[in-house]
Design a protein around this motif. Sequence first.
Motif, PDB file in Angstrom:
ATOM      1  N   GLN A  77       7.169 -10.330   2.452  1.00 22.25           N
ATOM      2  CA  GLN A  77       5.922  -9.706   2.883  1.00 22.25           C
ATOM      3  C   GLN A  77       4.711 -10.486   2.362  1.00 22.25           C
ATOM      4  OE1 GLN A  77       5.747  -5.577   3.463  1.00 22.25           O
ATOM      5  NE2 GLN A  77       3.639  -5.349   2.770  1.00 22.25           N
ATOM      6  N   ALA A  78       4.791 -10.990   1.141  1.00 23.81           N
ATOM      7  CA  ALA A  78       3.684 -11.779   0.610  1.00 23.81           C
ATOM      8  C   ALA A  78       3.475 -13.052   1.426  1.00 23.81           C
ATOM      9  CB  ALA A  78       3.945 -12.125  -0.858  1.00 23.81           C
TER      10      ALA A  78
ATOM     11  N   MET B  63      -1.386  -5.880   3.662  1.00 22.10           N
ATOM     12  CA  MET B  63       0.009  -6.274   3.447  1.00 22.10           C
ATOM     13  C   MET B  63       0.225  -6.741   2.006  1.00 22.10           C
ATOM     14  SD  MET B  63       0.799  -8.358   6.983  1.00 22.10           S
ATOM     15  CE  MET B  63       2.431  -8.895   6.476  1.00 22.10           C
ATOM     16  N   LEU B  64      -0.726  -7.531   1.500  1.00 22.03           N
ATOM     17  CA  LEU B  64      -0.566  -8.068   0.159  1.00 22.03           C
ATOM     18  C   LEU B  64      -0.799  -7.002  -0.897  1.00 22.03           C
ATOM     19  CD1 LEU B  64       0.092 -10.629  -1.405  1.00 22.03           C
ATOM     20  CD2 LEU B  64      -2.348 -11.175  -1.441  1.00 22.03           C
ATOM     21  N   GLN B  65      -1.703  -6.078  -0.657  1.00 24.55           N
ATOM     22  CA  GLN B  65      -1.973  -5.053  -1.660  1.00 24.55           C
ATOM     23  C   GLN B  65      -0.789  -4.104  -1.834  1.00 24.55           C
ATOM     24  OE1 GLN B  65      -5.357  -2.642  -0.480  1.00 24.55           O
ATOM     25  NE2 GLN B  65      -4.068  -1.106   0.435  1.00 24.55           N
ATOM     26  N   GLN B  66       0.090  -4.014  -0.830  1.00 25.63           N
ATOM     27  CA  GLN B  66       1.255  -3.137  -0.923  1.00 25.63           C
ATOM     28  C   GLN B  66       2.365  -3.728  -1.783  1.00 25.63           C
ATOM     29  OE1 GLN B  66       2.530  -2.260   3.050  1.00 25.63           O
ATOM     30  NE2 GLN B  66       0.654  -1.169   3.586  1.00 25.63           N
ATOM     31  N   VAL B  67       2.280  -5.013  -2.082  1.00 28.99           N
ATOM     32  CA  VAL B  67       3.332  -5.678  -2.856  1.00 28.99           C
ATOM     33  C   VAL B  67       2.957  -5.626  -4.339  1.00 28.99           C
ATOM     34  CG1 VAL B  67       4.597  -7.817  -3.230  1.00 28.99           C
ATOM     35  CG2 VAL B  67       3.822  -7.219  -0.930  1.00 28.99           C
ATOM     36  N   PRO B  68       3.690  -4.855  -5.147  1.00 26.95           N
ATOM     37  CA  PRO B  68       3.378  -4.831  -6.580  1.00 26.95           C
ATOM     38  C   PRO B  68       3.731  -6.166  -7.218  1.00 26.95           C
ATOM     39  CG  PRO B  68       5.374  -3.591  -6.144  1.00 26.95           C
ATOM     40  CD  PRO B  68       4.823  -3.986  -4.809  1.00 26.95           C
ATOM     41  N   MET B  69       2.862  -6.651  -8.075  1.00 24.79           N
ATOM     42  CA  MET B  69       3.047  -7.941  -8.712  1.00 24.79           C
ATOM     43  C   MET B  69       3.247  -7.763 -10.209  1.00 24.79           C
ATOM     44  SD  MET B  69       2.573 -10.311  -6.271  1.00 24.79           S
ATOM     45  CE  MET B  69       1.768 -10.520  -4.675  1.00 24.79           C
ATOM     46  N   SER B  70       4.209  -8.484 -10.771  1.00 29.88           N
ATOM     47  CA  SER B  70       4.400  -8.527 -12.216  1.00 29.88           C
ATOM     48  C   SER B  70       3.843  -9.852 -12.700  1.00 29.88           C
ATOM     49  CB  SER B  70       5.886  -8.410 -12.566  1.00 29.88           C
ATOM     50  OG  SER B  70       6.420  -7.211 -12.049  1.00 29.88           O
ATOM     51  N   ASP B  71       2.707  -9.804 -13.378  1.00 29.55           N
ATOM     52  CA  ASP B  71       2.057 -11.041 -13.798  1.00 29.55           C
ATOM     53  C   ASP B  71       2.776 -11.675 -14.971  1.00 29.55           C
ATOM     54  OD1 ASP B  71      -0.029 -11.165 -11.939  1.00 29.55           O
ATOM     55  OD2 ASP B  71      -1.139  -9.636 -13.036  1.00 29.55           O
ATOM     56  N   GLY B  72       2.903 -12.992 -14.933  1.00 30.11           N
ATOM     57  CA  GLY B  72       3.445 -13.734 -16.056  1.00 30.11           C
ATOM     58  C   GLY B  72       2.361 -14.002 -17.088  1.00 30.11           C
ATOM     59  N   ALA B  73       2.732 -14.614 -18.193  1.00 31.09           N
ATOM     60  CA  ALA B  73       1.770 -14.928 -19.252  1.00 31.09           C
ATOM     61  C   ALA B  73       1.017 -16.192 -18.857  1.00 31.09           C
ATOM     62  CB  ALA B  73       2.484 -15.116 -20.574  1.00 31.09           C
ATOM     63  N   THR B  74       0.003 -16.024 -18.016  1.00 31.89           N
ATOM     64  CA  THR B  74      -0.733 -17.158 -17.462  1.00 31.89           C
ATOM     65  C   THR B  74      -2.219 -16.860 -17.497  1.00 31.89           C
ATOM     66  OG1 THR B  74      -0.494 -16.206 -15.271  1.00 31.89           O
ATOM     67  CG2 THR B  74       1.151 -17.818 -15.914  1.00 31.89           C
TER      68      THR B  74
ATOM     69  N   THR C 234       1.999   3.249  -7.739  1.00 30.24           N
ATOM     70  CA  THR C 234       2.793   4.063  -8.660  1.00 30.24           C
ATOM     71  C   THR C 234       4.245   4.160  -8.223  1.00 30.24           C
ATOM     72  OG1 THR C 234       2.163   6.060  -7.438  1.00 30.24           O
ATOM     73  CG2 THR C 234       0.790   5.440  -9.330  1.00 30.24           C
ATOM     74  N   ALA C 235       4.521   3.957  -6.949  1.00 28.34           N
ATOM     75  CA  ALA C 235       5.891   3.969  -6.439  1.00 28.34           C
ATOM     76  C   ALA C 235       5.942   3.060  -5.225  1.00 28.34           C
ATOM     77  CB  ALA C 235       6.325   5.385  -6.061  1.00 28.34           C
ATOM     78  N   SER C 236       7.050   2.349  -5.079  1.00 26.75           N
ATOM     79  CA  SER C 236       7.129   1.394  -3.981  1.00 26.75           C
ATOM     80  C   SER C 236       8.574   1.108  -3.626  1.00 26.75           C
ATOM     81  CB  SER C 236       6.429   0.084  -4.367  1.00 26.75           C
ATOM     82  OG  SER C 236       6.691  -0.912  -3.425  1.00 26.75           O
ATOM     83  N   ALA C 237       8.789   0.832  -2.330  1.00 25.60           N
ATOM     84  CA  ALA C 237      10.123   0.431  -1.883  1.00 25.60           C
ATOM     85  C   ALA C 237      10.475  -0.954  -2.381  1.00 25.60           C
ATOM     86  CB  ALA C 237      10.183   0.461  -0.359  1.00 25.60           C
ATOM     87  N   PHE C 238       9.504  -1.680  -2.920  1.00 26.14           N
ATOM     88  CA  PHE C 238       9.742  -3.040  -3.373  1.00 26.14           C
ATOM     89  C   PHE C 238      10.376  -3.098  -4.763  1.00 26.14           C
ATOM     90  CE2 PHE C 238       6.214  -3.628  -0.341  1.00 26.14           C
ATOM     91  CZ  PHE C 238       6.801  -4.566   0.481  1.00 26.14           C
ATOM     92  N   GLY C 239      10.493  -1.965  -5.435  1.00 23.09           N
ATOM     93  CA  GLY C 239      11.076  -2.001  -6.780  1.00 23.09           C
ATOM     94  C   GLY C 239      10.132  -2.668  -7.765  1.00 23.09           C
ATOM     95  N   LYS C 240      10.609  -3.657  -8.485  1.00 26.28           N
ATOM     96  CA  LYS C 240       9.822  -4.307  -9.512  1.00 26.28           C
ATOM     97  C   LYS C 240       8.780  -5.268  -8.952  1.00 26.28           C
ATOM     98  CE  LYS C 240      13.446  -4.068 -13.039  1.00 26.28           C
ATOM     99  NZ  LYS C 240      14.316  -4.854 -13.942  1.00 26.28           N
ATOM    100  N   GLY C 241       8.913  -5.607  -7.693  1.00 25.61           N
ATOM    101  CA  GLY C 241       7.928  -6.494  -7.096  1.00 25.61           C
ATOM    102  C   GLY C 241       8.156  -7.948  -7.453  1.00 25.61           C
ATOM    103  N   LEU C 242       7.152  -8.743  -7.163  1.00 24.03           N
ATOM    104  CA  LEU C 242       7.222 -10.181  -7.401  1.00 24.03           C
ATOM    105  C   LEU C 242       6.745 -10.519  -8.802  1.00 24.03           C
ATOM    106  CD1 LEU C 242       5.695 -11.684  -4.131  1.00 24.03           C
ATOM    107  CD2 LEU C 242       8.070 -11.735  -4.836  1.00 24.03           C
ATOM    108  N   VAL C 243       7.189 -11.676  -9.277  1.00 30.21           N
ATOM    109  CA  VAL C 243       6.610 -12.261 -10.474  1.00 30.21           C
ATOM    110  C   VAL C 243       5.545 -13.245 -10.005  1.00 30.21           C
ATOM    111  CG1 VAL C 243       7.015 -13.684 -12.510  1.00 30.21           C
ATOM    112  CG2 VAL C 243       8.716 -11.984 -11.812  1.00 30.21           C
ATOM    113  N   ARG C 244       4.343 -13.083 -10.540  1.00 24.42           N
ATOM    114  CA  ARG C 244       3.229 -13.936 -10.118  1.00 24.42           C
ATOM    115  C   ARG C 244       2.576 -14.551 -11.349  1.00 24.42           C
ATOM    116  NH1 ARG C 244      -1.923 -10.961  -7.740  1.00 24.42           N
ATOM    117  NH2 ARG C 244      -1.622  -9.920  -9.735  1.00 24.42           N
ATOM    118  N   ARG C 245       2.254 -15.810 -11.233  1.00 23.65           N
ATOM    119  CA  ARG C 245       1.437 -16.469 -12.243  1.00 23.65           C
ATOM    120  C   ARG C 245       0.349 -17.256 -11.541  1.00 23.65           C
ATOM    121  NH1 ARG C 245       5.906 -19.815 -15.257  1.00 23.65           N
ATOM    122  NH2 ARG C 245       7.158 -18.080 -14.542  1.00 23.65           N
TER     123      ARG C 245
END
Length: 219
Positions: free
Chosen positions: A41-42, A67-78, A121-132
């Motif tokens: 989706q991203a 579309m992009l706002q619906q994808v939860p992102m897990s930010d890396g240490a960047t 707060t809830a999403s079908a994407f689960g943990k989402g993407l890792v983004r840095r």
Amino acid sequence: MKRKILIASGAMMLACGGAMAQEAAPAAKTPAARPADPFAQAIAARQVADFARRDGDPYAMLTAARMLQQVPMSDGATPAEGGAAFSPDALFAEAKALARDDQALLLQIRLSQSAAGRGVTASAFGKGLVRRVQDVGARNAYRFTVTAKGGEPLRIGAIGDIGTSMYIRLLDASGRQLCLDDNADYAPVCAVTPRASGQYRIDIGNKSAAKSRTVILSN
């Protein structure tokens, strides 16, 4: 006469038996919906944004931002995201610029953007993407390693500043190249399924004459 009665009785029994069989047959199960794919989706949002820029279409750009706002992102240490072109806020800003003086559309964009501020707060994407978010110097490369599991897809995407020329190279621990996307655009993608678990090296390269604030996505 007796024969006719027997035939009629047999026909009734067959009809009843067929009806009972139909009632007893289990209902067909609806196929389970496939889980949403945050990486896909991203990348699709980036493609829609490209279309919106080419056509000067604010509605398409708004769609890309949503579309992009619906994808939860897990930010890396960047470093902080400030200035990254591939973020919901950046796409909403482009949509506003394309909307010009269309007040109704500008209001719709502002309402959509404010919805993103509440967070997912809830999403079908689960943990989402890792983004840095990483600055990649002019004619330079940013290198990092990931631990990948054998037999499972590994996908890496890099979205640089619009107009830059970026590439991705993926190598295994022995230095063997598994994937190279070097098509002289600003958003290369590599997708492989490693045979074995282990460390894999990723090079994000910038072939342009200016640095690029690059959003790196990995599943």
